[in-house]
Design a protein around this motif. Structure first.
Motif, PDB file in Angstrom:
ATOM      1  N   HIS A 201       0.680  -1.353   0.384  1.00 38.96           N
ATOM      2  CA  HIS A 201      -0.189  -0.382  -0.176  1.00 38.96           C
ATOM      3  C   HIS A 201       0.973   0.676  -0.336  1.00 38.96           C
ATOM      4  O   HIS A 201       0.569   2.045  -0.776  1.00 38.96           O
ATOM      5  N   ALA A 202       1.688   1.547   0.965  1.00 35.74           N
ATOM      6  CA  ALA A 202       2.412   2.239   0.859  1.00 35.74           C
ATOM      7  C   ALA A 202       3.718   2.819  -0.401  1.00 35.74           C
ATOM      8  O   ALA A 202       3.518   3.943  -0.809  1.00 35.74           O
ATOM      9  N   MET A 203       4.198   1.336  -0.497  1.00 33.69           N
ATOM     10  CA  MET A 203       4.600   2.012  -2.015  1.00 33.69           C
ATOM     11  C   MET A 203       4.177   2.115  -3.049  1.00 33.69           C
ATOM     12  O   MET A 203       4.738   3.251  -4.018  1.00 33.69           O
ATOM     13  N   ASN A 204       3.120   1.520  -3.156  1.00 34.07           N
ATOM     14  CA  ASN A 204       1.968   2.126  -4.323  1.00 34.07           C
ATOM     15  C   ASN A 204       1.759   3.862  -4.500  1.00 34.07           C
ATOM     16  O   ASN A 204       1.376   4.362  -5.499  1.00 34.07           O
ATOM     17  N   THR A 205       1.409   4.052  -2.614  1.00 34.34           N
ATOM     18  CA  THR A 205       1.160   5.501  -2.444  1.00 34.34           C
ATOM     19  C   THR A 205       2.480   6.493  -3.151  1.00 34.34           C
ATOM     20  O   THR A 205       2.828   7.425  -3.404  1.00 34.34           O
ATOM     21  N   LEU A 206       3.903   5.681  -3.023  1.00 32.06           N
ATOM     22  CA  LEU A 206       4.802   7.031  -2.532  1.00 32.06           C
ATOM     23  C   LEU A 206       5.101   6.882  -4.211  1.00 32.06           C
ATOM     24  O   LEU A 206       5.296   8.034  -5.196  1.00 32.06           O
ATOM     25  N   GLY A 207       4.774   5.865  -4.835  1.00 27.36           N
ATOM     26  CA  GLY A 207       4.498   5.670  -6.793  1.00 27.36           C
ATOM     27  C   GLY A 207       4.303   7.287  -7.382  1.00 27.36           C
ATOM     28  O   GLY A 207       4.673   7.810  -7.923  1.00 27.36           O
ATOM     29  N   ALA A 208       2.018   7.014  -6.249  1.00 28.93           N
ATOM     30  CA  ALA A 208       1.499   7.935  -7.066  1.00 28.93           C
ATOM     31  C   ALA A 208       2.186   9.268  -6.218  1.00 28.93           C
ATOM     32  O   ALA A 208       1.900  10.489  -7.060  1.00 28.93           O
ATOM     33  N   ILE A 209       2.944   9.675  -5.456  1.00 28.16           N
ATOM     34  CA  ILE A 209       3.665  10.805  -4.817  1.00 28.16           C
ATOM     35  C   ILE A 209       4.816  11.206  -5.766  1.00 28.16           C
ATOM     36  O   ILE A 209       5.136  12.908  -6.282  1.00 28.16           O
ATOM     37  N   GLU A 210       5.647  10.837  -6.299  1.00 25.51           N
ATOM     38  CA  GLU A 210       6.174  10.555  -7.662  1.00 25.51           C
ATOM     39  C   GLU A 210       6.272  11.495  -8.907  1.00 25.51           C
ATOM     40  O   GLU A 210       6.689  12.325  -8.940  1.00 25.51           O
ATOM     41  N   ASN A 211       5.116  10.509  -8.829  1.00 30.31           N
ATOM     42  CA  ASN A 211       3.982  11.364 -10.119  1.00 30.31           C
ATOM     43  C   ASN A 211       3.819  12.661  -9.958  1.00 30.31           C
ATOM     44  O   ASN A 211       3.285  13.380 -11.023  1.00 30.31           O
ATOM     45  N   GLU A 212       3.202  12.518  -8.642  1.00 30.49           N
ATOM     46  CA  GLU A 212       2.107  13.842  -8.753  1.00 30.49           C
ATOM     47  C   GLU A 212       3.641  15.219  -9.141  1.00 30.49           C
ATOM     48  O   GLU A 212       3.095  16.218  -8.804  1.00 30.49           O
ATOM     49  N   MET A 213       4.727  14.711  -8.278  1.00 26.93           N
ATOM     50  CA  MET A 213       5.360  15.869  -7.960  1.00 26.93           C
ATOM     51  C   MET A 213       6.372  15.986  -9.589  1.00 26.93           C
ATOM     52  O   MET A 213       7.540  16.338  -9.504  1.00 26.93           O
ATOM     53  N   ASP A 214       6.000  15.170 -10.825  1.00 23.18           N
ATOM     54  CA  ASP A 214       6.564  15.427 -11.431  1.00 23.18           C
ATOM     55  C   ASP A 214       7.959  15.104 -12.341  1.00 23.18           C
ATOM     56  O   ASP A 214       9.104  15.386 -12.373  1.00 23.18           O
ATOM     57  N   ARG A 215       8.048  13.571 -11.379  1.00 17.10           N
ATOM     58  CA  ARG A 215       9.099  12.783 -11.251  1.00 17.10           C
ATOM     59  C   ARG A 215       8.574  11.674 -12.234  1.00 17.10           C
ATOM     60  O   ARG A 215       8.805  10.289 -11.455  1.00 17.10           O
ATOM     61  N   SER A 219       9.452   7.673 -10.226  1.00 21.19           N
ATOM     62  CA  SER A 219       7.704   6.857 -10.038  1.00 21.19           C
ATOM     63  C   SER A 219       7.710   5.317 -10.728  1.00 21.19           C
ATOM     64  O   SER A 219       7.567   4.546 -10.338  1.00 21.19           O
ATOM     65  N   TYR A 220       8.184   5.409 -12.520  1.00 12.88           N
ATOM     66  CA  TYR A 220       8.229   3.903 -12.348  1.00 12.88           C
ATOM     67  C   TYR A 220       8.914   4.066 -12.137  1.00 12.88           C
ATOM     68  O   TYR A 220       8.979   2.297 -11.388  1.00 12.88           O
ATOM     69  N   GLU A 221      10.515   4.033 -11.494  1.00 18.07           N
ATOM     70  CA  GLU A 221      10.815   2.947 -10.812  1.00 18.07           C
ATOM     71  C   GLU A 221      10.729   2.646  -9.086  1.00 18.07           C
ATOM     72  O   GLU A 221      10.602   1.126  -9.251  1.00 18.07           O
ATOM     73  N   VAL A 222       9.717   2.825  -8.780  1.00 18.07           N
ATOM     74  CA  VAL A 222       9.137   2.355  -7.797  1.00 18.07           C
ATOM     75  C   VAL A 222       8.086   1.943  -7.670  1.00 18.07           C
ATOM     76  O   VAL A 222       8.055   0.700  -7.127  1.00 18.07           O
ATOM     77  N   TYR A 223       6.757   1.784  -8.879  1.00 17.14           N
ATOM     78  CA  TYR A 223       6.184   1.310  -9.160  1.00 17.14           C
ATOM     79  C   TYR A 223       6.896  -0.247 -10.158  1.00 17.14           C
ATOM     80  O   TYR A 223       6.303  -1.183  -9.426  1.00 17.14           O
ATOM     81  N   THR A 224       7.982  -0.305 -11.000  1.00 21.70           N
ATOM     82  CA  THR A 224       8.384  -1.585 -10.884  1.00 21.70           C
ATOM     83  C   THR A 224       8.711  -2.798  -9.480  1.00 21.70           C
ATOM     84  O   THR A 224       9.301  -3.930  -9.743  1.00 21.70           O
ATOM     85  N   ARG A 225       9.772  -1.777  -8.874  1.00 20.33           N
ATOM     86  CA  ARG A 225      10.229  -2.347  -7.901  1.00 20.33           C
ATOM     87  C   ARG A 225       9.029  -2.669  -6.827  1.00 20.33           C
ATOM     88  O   ARG A 225       9.317  -4.024  -6.089  1.00 20.33           O
ATOM     89  N   LEU A 226       8.053  -2.255  -6.904  1.00 16.66           N
ATOM     90  CA  LEU A 226       6.594  -2.852  -6.008  1.00 16.66           C
ATOM     91  C   LEU A 226       6.711  -4.131  -6.592  1.00 16.66           C
ATOM     92  O   LEU A 226       6.344  -5.503  -5.977  1.00 16.66           O
ATOM     93  N   VAL A 227       6.241  -4.208  -7.645  1.00 18.09           N
ATOM     94  CA  VAL A 227       6.160  -5.609  -8.488  1.00 18.09           C
ATOM     95  C   VAL A 227       6.808  -6.346  -9.011  1.00 18.09           C
ATOM     96  O   VAL A 227       6.630  -7.662  -8.223  1.00 18.09           O
ATOM     97  N   GLU A 228       8.327  -6.461  -8.419  1.00 22.27           N
ATOM     98  CA  GLU A 228       9.665  -7.154  -8.658  1.00 22.27           C
ATOM     99  C   GLU A 228       9.231  -7.356  -6.951  1.00 22.27           C
ATOM    100  O   GLU A 228       9.373  -8.958  -6.186  1.00 22.27           O
ATOM    101  N   MET A 229       8.846  -6.705  -6.175  1.00 24.65           N
ATOM    102  CA  MET A 229       9.078  -6.774  -4.477  1.00 24.65           C
ATOM    103  C   MET A 229       7.694  -8.138  -4.427  1.00 24.65           C
ATOM    104  O   MET A 229       8.051  -9.113  -2.875  1.00 24.65           O
ATOM    105  N   VAL A 230       6.810  -8.240  -5.128  1.00 29.47           N
ATOM    106  CA  VAL A 230       5.786  -8.776  -4.991  1.00 29.47           C
ATOM    107  C   VAL A 230       5.735  -9.937  -5.289  1.00 29.47           C
ATOM    108  O   VAL A 230       5.286 -10.901  -4.473  1.00 29.47           O
ATOM    109  N   ARG A 231       6.235 -10.098  -6.651  1.00 29.30           N
ATOM    110  CA  ARG A 231       6.734 -10.807  -7.319  1.00 29.30           C
ATOM    111  C   ARG A 231       7.542 -12.398  -5.907  1.00 29.30           C
ATOM    112  O   ARG A 231       7.253 -13.781  -6.225  1.00 29.30           O
ATOM    113  N   LYS A 232       8.705 -11.444  -5.950  1.00 27.15           N
ATOM    114  CA  LYS A 232       9.688 -11.637  -5.220  1.00 27.15           C
ATOM    115  C   LYS A 232       9.408 -12.935  -3.579  1.00 27.15           C
ATOM    116  O   LYS A 232       9.808 -14.158  -3.576  1.00 27.15           O
ATOM    117  N   ASN A 233       8.713 -11.753  -3.079  1.00 27.98           N
ATOM    118  CA  ASN A 233       7.923 -12.778  -1.503  1.00 27.98           C
ATOM    119  C   ASN A 233       6.570 -13.595  -1.421  1.00 27.98           C
ATOM    120  O   ASN A 233       6.370 -14.374  -0.717  1.00 27.98           O
TER     121      ASN A 233
END
Length: 284
Positions: A201-215, A219-233
């Motif tokens: 939940h926090a990672m998903n929101t962090l990606g949104a924060i980065e996107n909201e701040m025009d970064r 944002s891409y790095e956070v979301y891809t890391r989130l998917v990798e984290m979910v798969r790995k665990n």
């Protein structure tokens, strides 16, 4: 970007555990998602009528919202001050019918009935678990209504009275109100949790924060890391994680990668999400 918590983020359909804060002690009641028996045992900490119990059962069953509402309405005709009935009707309007103003009305009524009779905090002999349920449902409703100030007030009330705190849920309303530093602080606190749902939940929101701040790169790095984290665990993969990774890739013109994420997101679509991978695929 956002997804409904009830579709599996932090609390799934129930709560992993709910505790009431009382002077010098904790009172714990476990609620296992999709396990009606456990939910009802938790509800038994405060006695309800058979009709109220039936309405709640229909609500938790998920496939019987009409019966839940009709049973609750019948309860109100006999007992107009039934906070259980108001809660059930509000939850049906929120989760199934999407009538947010009606949901807000009924849930607020349930909260007022409880607090007027038992006060705040609700004593251990009172319906404190029902009170916690009502507040959590209102948090969802105010989020969907974009009533972020009210959502923060409800989150503060919940975390003052009950555990575990809903730390990860603070990030989104703080972000939408432009309070980015506070949003980041709450997200970072949530990321230290040992609960997978809270972390994702926090990672998903962090990606949104980065996107909201025009970064977009961040944002891409956070979301891809989130998917990798979910798969790995081996955690549950939700539509929103894959769709957000696809949308972030699309924003960086990584078209082939975006298509892969979005197609995978569409293949394992889950109920209750705001995400629409087909729309993003159409744009692509």
């Amino acid at each position: 970007v956002r997804r409904r918590r009830r579709s599996g983020l932090q609390t799934a359909i129930g709560w992993d555990s709910v505790k009431r804060i009382s002077p010098g002690r904790w009172i714990a009641c476990a609620l296992v998602p999709l396990c009606l028996g456990a939910a009802l045992r938790a509800a038994d900490t405060y006695p309800v009528t058979p009709s109220e119990r039936a309405a709640y059962e229909y609500l938790q069953d998920g496939g019987q919202p009409v019966k839940a509402r009709e049973t609750a309405e019948a309860v109100l005709r006999v007992s107009p001050d039934s906070f259980v009935a108001y809660y059930v009707i509000g939850a049906v309007y929120s989760r199934v019918e999407g009538s947010l103003p009606k949901a807000h009305h009924y849930l607020s009524k349930a909260r007022r009935l409880i607090e007027r009779k038992w006060g705040v905090p609700v004593p251990s002999s009172g319906p404190w678990l029902w009170h916690a349920r009502v507040i959590e449902e209102l948090i969802d409703v105010t989020a969907e209504m974009d009533r972020y100030e009210e959502q923060l007030e409800l989150l503060a009330a919940h975390d003052r009275l009950y555990r575990p705190p809903l730390t990860a849920s603070w990030g989104w309303p703080l972000m939408k109100l432009g309070r980015m530093d506070e949003a980041r602080a709450k997200v970072q606190e949530a990321l230290r949790s040992d609960k997978p749902g809270t972390v994702t939940h926090a990672m998903n929101t962090l990606g949104a924060i980065e996107n909201e701040m025009d970064r977009p790169e961040a944002s891409y790095e956070v979301y891809t890391r989130l998917v990798e984290m979910v798969r790995k665990n081996g955690w549950v993969m939700h539509t929103v994680y894959l769709r957000n990774a696809g949308a972030a890739s699309l924003g960086l013109l990584r078209f082939e990668e975006a298509e892969r994420w979005l197609l995978e997101s569409a293949k394992q679509f889950d109920y209750g999400t705001f995400s629409n991978p087909w729309r993003s695929l159409a744009v692509l």
